[in-house]
Design an enzyme around this catalytic site. Structure first.
Site, short mmCIF file in Angstrom:
data_model
loop_
_atom_site.label_atom_id
_atom_site.label_comp_id
_atom_site.label_asym_id
_atom_site.label_seq_id
_atom_site.Cartn_x
_atom_site.Cartn_y
_atom_site.Cartn_z
N ARG A 40 0.81 -1.22 0.00
CA ARG A 40 0.00 0.00 0.00
C ARG A 40 0.85 1.27 0.00
O ARG A 40 0.45 2.30 -0.54
CB ARG A 40 -0.95 0.01 1.20
CG ARG A 40 -1.99 1.14 1.19
CD ARG A 40 -2.95 0.99 2.34
NE ARG A 40 -4.02 1.99 2.31
CZ ARG A 40 -4.28 2.85 3.28
NH1 ARG A 40 -3.53 2.85 4.38
NH2 ARG A 40 -5.27 3.71 3.17
N ILE A 66 -6.86 7.86 -0.67
CA ILE A 66 -6.73 6.42 -0.82
C ILE A 66 -7.64 5.83 0.25
O ILE A 66 -7.59 6.22 1.42
CB ILE A 66 -5.26 5.96 -0.64
CG1 ILE A 66 -5.15 4.44 -0.83
CG2 ILE A 66 -4.66 6.39 0.68
CD1 ILE A 66 -3.71 3.92 -0.85
N SER A 67 -8.51 4.92 -0.14
CA SER A 67 -9.52 4.40 0.77
C SER A 67 -8.90 3.64 1.94
O SER A 67 -7.81 3.09 1.85
CB SER A 67 -10.49 3.48 0.02
OG SER A 67 -11.28 4.19 -0.88
N GLN A 68 -9.64 3.62 3.03
CA GLN A 68 -9.28 2.80 4.18
C GLN A 68 -9.19 1.35 3.74
O GLN A 68 -10.06 0.86 3.01
CB GLN A 68 -10.36 2.97 5.25
CG GLN A 68 -10.16 2.13 6.49
CD GLN A 68 -11.33 2.25 7.45
OE1 GLN A 68 -12.30 2.97 7.17
NE2 GLN A 68 -11.26 1.55 8.57
#
Length: 217
Positions: A40, A66-68
């Site tokens: 990530r 950026i999504s969880q």
């Protein structure tokens, strides 16, 4: 293909993140395996690399995030993809979600309306390993009809209501996973195309950036 250096501490943190996501209720082993492999930190600004395995969203520029990781896992589990499943993603962003789905073997067609973000992911060497990942700079509300129909559609931003124009790009019995609602919290939904209309399923509440029309330079 350019290699990347996955620091031992990143591997430890990523495994810990996956364990945490599992405790929150994600039990699709395909999803968990993909998240355990995709680094990530490569999809985040360098100054945030040490926070890459904190289970929360972070800014990536252009007003986007950026999504969880839990949210990525949740949507991926609802999407239920196998190798070869044809997916259109609306909202490439950092391309982290797209990479997770590509790692699962799905054929991904992902659209980004922000030109700077679109250009940035083209330069990310890590993504070159995925021949099943295809990028488009375009308006998500229009989809990518040249490659329709899709088995799945994933929307990673929140439209105020279900964009039924995209349902027409689904194959019969294909489905779309998306958060629906205005600013604040939105309801995660799954919309299945059927011969006599659509089947709507509702799930948990999440908070996403709004889905906007058009392209942005």
């Amino acid at each position: 293909m350019e290699e990347y250096y996955d620091r031992p501490k990143d591997i430890v943190r990523r495994n810990s993140l996956v364990a945490g996501i599992r405790r929150k209720g994600i039990d699709d082993e395909r999803v968990l395996a993909a998240i355990s492999k995709v680094p990530r930190q490569l999809f985040m600004p360098e100054e945030l690399h040490d926070k890459a395995y904190v289970d929360r969203a972070f800014p990536i520029g252009e007003g986007q995030t950026i999504s969880q990781p839990y949210t990525v896992a949740y949507q991926s589990e609802l999407l239920d993809v196998d190798p070869g499943t044809k997916v259109m993603e609306i909202g490439t962003g950092s391309a982290y979600q797209a990479a997770v789905l590509a790692e699962m073997g799905a054929e991904i067609y992902t659209i980004e309306r922000q030109k700077k973000l679109y250009e940035k992911v083209q330069e990310l060497a890590y993504l070159k390993r995925y021949e099943n990942l295809h990028f488009c700079y375009g308006d998500g509300f229009l989809g990518w009809p040249d490659h329709a129909p899709y088995d799945r559609i994933l929307i990673t931003a929140a439209p105020p209501e279900i964009p039924f124009s995209l349902v027409n790009q689904l194959s019969m019995r294909g489905f779309m996973v998306l958060p629906v609602g205005k600013a604040g919290f939105q309801r995660m939904m799954r919309i299945t195309r059927q011969a006599d209309g659509v089947l709507k399923e509702e799930f948990d509440l999440f908070s996403f950036v709004p889905m906007l029309p058009g392209k942005h330079q």
